[in-house]
Design an enzyme around this catalytic site. Structure first.
Site, PDB file in Angstrom:
ATOM      1  N   GLY A  31      60.099   5.335  49.829  1.00 59.75           N
ATOM      2  CA  GLY A  31      61.368   4.628  49.637  1.00 59.75           C
ATOM      3  C   GLY A  31      61.183   3.129  49.500  1.00 59.75           C
ATOM      4  O   GLY A  31      60.078   2.640  49.292  1.00 59.75           O
ATOM      5  N   HIS A  37      57.205   2.018  41.637  1.00 57.67           N
ATOM      6  CA  HIS A  37      57.602   3.421  41.812  1.00 57.67           C
ATOM      7  C   HIS A  37      58.251   3.958  40.532  1.00 57.67           C
ATOM      8  O   HIS A  37      57.976   5.069  40.087  1.00 57.67           O
ATOM      9  CB  HIS A  37      58.624   3.554  42.946  1.00 57.67           C
ATOM     10  CG  HIS A  37      58.126   3.166  44.302  1.00 57.67           C
ATOM     11  ND1 HIS A  37      58.598   2.074  44.981  1.00 57.67           N
ATOM     12  CD2 HIS A  37      57.202   3.731  45.115  1.00 57.67           C
ATOM     13  CE1 HIS A  37      58.004   1.984  46.149  1.00 57.67           C
ATOM     14  NE2 HIS A  37      57.141   2.975  46.265  1.00 57.67           N
ATOM     15  N   GLY A 149      49.965   5.678  42.214  1.00 59.32           N
ATOM     16  CA  GLY A 149      49.675   4.338  41.715  1.00 59.32           C
ATOM     17  C   GLY A 149      48.254   3.884  42.019  1.00 59.32           C
ATOM     18  O   GLY A 149      47.763   4.079  43.134  1.00 59.32           O
ATOM     19  N   LYS A 151      47.531   1.013  42.570  1.00 64.05           N
ATOM     20  CA  LYS A 151      47.715   0.019  43.643  1.00 64.05           C
ATOM     21  C   LYS A 151      47.062   0.506  44.944  1.00 64.05           C
ATOM     22  O   LYS A 151      46.484  -0.264  45.692  1.00 64.05           O
ATOM     23  CB  LYS A 151      49.225  -0.197  43.817  1.00 64.05           C
ATOM     24  CG  LYS A 151      49.693  -0.662  45.170  1.00 64.05           C
ATOM     25  CD  LYS A 151      49.664  -2.150  45.253  1.00 64.05           C
ATOM     26  CE  LYS A 151      50.256  -2.744  46.500  1.00 64.05           C
ATOM     27  NZ  LYS A 151      50.394  -1.937  47.664  1.00 64.05           N
TER      28      LYS A 151
HETATM   29  P1  AMP Z   1      54.683   4.164  48.660  1.00 56.95           P
HETATM   30  O1  AMP Z   1      56.169   4.301  48.626  1.00 56.95           O
HETATM   31  O2  AMP Z   1      54.212   2.788  48.988  1.00 56.95           O
HETATM   32  O3  AMP Z   1      54.020   5.250  49.455  1.00 56.95           O
HETATM   33  O4  AMP Z   1      54.211   4.386  47.163  1.00 56.95           O
HETATM   34  C1  AMP Z   1      54.524   5.551  46.462  1.00 56.95           C
HETATM   35  C2  AMP Z   1      53.687   5.608  45.202  1.00 56.95           C
HETATM   36  O5  AMP Z   1      53.970   4.477  44.389  1.00 56.95           O
HETATM   37  C3  AMP Z   1      52.176   5.578  45.495  1.00 56.95           C
HETATM   38  O6  AMP Z   1      51.517   6.480  44.625  1.00 56.95           O
HETATM   39  C4  AMP Z   1      51.830   4.151  45.192  1.00 56.95           C
HETATM   40  O7  AMP Z   1      50.484   3.959  44.816  1.00 56.95           O
HETATM   41  C5  AMP Z   1      52.758   3.844  44.032  1.00 56.95           C
HETATM   42  N1  AMP Z   1      52.944   2.398  43.919  1.00 56.95           N
HETATM   43  C6  AMP Z   1      53.214   1.515  44.909  1.00 56.95           C
HETATM   44  N2  AMP Z   1      53.239   0.260  44.438  1.00 56.95           N
HETATM   45  C7  AMP Z   1      52.964   0.351  43.106  1.00 56.95           C
HETATM   46  C8  AMP Z   1      52.844  -0.608  42.050  1.00 56.95           C
HETATM   47  N3  AMP Z   1      52.997  -1.906  42.277  1.00 56.95           N
HETATM   48  N4  AMP Z   1      52.558  -0.166  40.813  1.00 56.95           N
HETATM   49  C9  AMP Z   1      52.386   1.162  40.565  1.00 56.95           C
HETATM   50  N5  AMP Z   1      52.492   2.117  41.525  1.00 56.95           N
HETATM   51  C10 AMP Z   1      52.770   1.716  42.767  1.00 56.95           C
END
Ligand code: AMP
Length: 284
Positions: A31, A37, A149, A151
């Site tokens: 979230g 995302h 990602g 990232k």
């Molecule tokens: P999170 O909500 O932080 O667990 O991220 C969910 C997904 O979004 C994960 O696969 C992350 O690697 C991806 N994600 C987070 N930040 C970025 C970004 N800046 N660019 C691309 N994907 C991202």
């Protein structure tokens, strides 16, 4: 967009859709959604998938309790963004729904070397939690493709290993590029917690990664790393690691290599906020 909170309901919906010949593309998130995302949602959509996103703030992957307590939550805004991005299904479960037998009853997975370095070393137990939640969500959503990602580079490698360990190699792991702000700062839910002055300097992490890349044929790695550490310190960051690794297996390198794809990775804290980022060098 259809929203489900119960496993049984989402499972029924997805399997019905799959019988019509459409494949499921899954985007797990915690979230506080941003364009990073949404780029994963967009990729799944252009791949022609039934796009399923989950928002679940998984307690088991937070080694730092304060980080969990302060993690931004903005579910209503997230829903509006997902609708706009063309997401088909949102899974929004409670902790009890995901872990009906309790959080410590979940199987754990051995990620070996990957759990001993960088994020694994600096956030003990983090990948254990990631393994638990991802395997549980995969059990529920049963996707054809999983969108993550770059990232979170090491996390992508851990998840790839998890697919192997759980016999799910048939799932296509799609690693998507890192979305950045204009100054290079990697988009992250945690960026919302930065104060204005912290936000202004946070682009320095990306500047360091770019200098690691651009100096590879002119300067020794140790010197570049030292310069980066000093720059980060001067801006008020406490560096956890600045590393260069083989992009394939994350073997840490103490000097630049000419012929192999590499990844430069940084984790640094400003105040209480921990940021990570990476870039690829000598892309294959
Ligand atoms: P999170 O909500 O932080 O667990 O991220 C969910 C997904 O979004 C994960 O696969 C992350 O690697 C991806 N994600 C987070 N930040 C970025 C970004 N800046 N660019 C691309 N994907 C991202």
């Amino acid at each position: 967009m259809v929203i489900f909170k119960k496993i049984e309901n989402i499972k029924n919906y997805i399997s019905l859709k799959n019988t019509t010949g459409i494949n499921t593309g899954f985007v797990p998130t915690m979230g506080a959604l941003h364009e990073g995302h949404l780029s994963l949602i967009e990729k799944a959509r252009t791949d022609g998938m039934l796009v399923v996103c989950s928002i679940f703030l998984n307690p088991t992957q937070f080694n730092d309790k304060k980080d969990l307590e302060k993690y931004p939550v903005s579910t209503d805004e997230d829903i509006a963004l997902l609708v706009k991005a063309g997401c088909d299904v949102l899974f929004l479960p409670s902790v009890d729904e995901v872990y009906p037998d309790g959080m410590d009853k979940m199987p754990t997975y051995d990620f070996g070397y990957l759990d001993t370095i960088l994020e694994g070393a600096n956030r003990p137990g983090h990948f254990k939690g990631v393994g638990q939640v991802v395997s549980r969500l995969l059990e529920i959503v049963e996707p054809h493709s999983l969108y993550m990602g770059q990232k979170d580079y090491q996390q992508c490698m851990v998840v790839s290993k998890l697919l192997e360990l759980t016999g799910r190699q048939n799932i296509n792991l799609v690693v998507c590029p890192t979305m950045r702000e204009a100054d290079g700062l990697a988009m992250s839910s945690r960026n919302r917690r930065l104060t204005e002055p912290q936000r202004v300097i946070a682009g320095v992490i990306y500047q360091c990664l770019v200098s690691i890349e651009s100096k590879q044929s002119t300067t020794e790695l140790n010197i570049v790393k030292k310069e980066c550490e000093e720059l980060l310190k001067a801006k008020g960051f406490a560096t956890e690691y600045i590393a260069l690794a083989n992009a394939k297996d994350l073997t840490l390198l103490d000097s630049y290599k000419k012929d192999i794809p590499m990844v430069a990775l940084i984790a640094a804290k400003i105040g209480e906020i921990r940021l990570i980022d990476n870039i690829l060098l000598n892309k294959a």
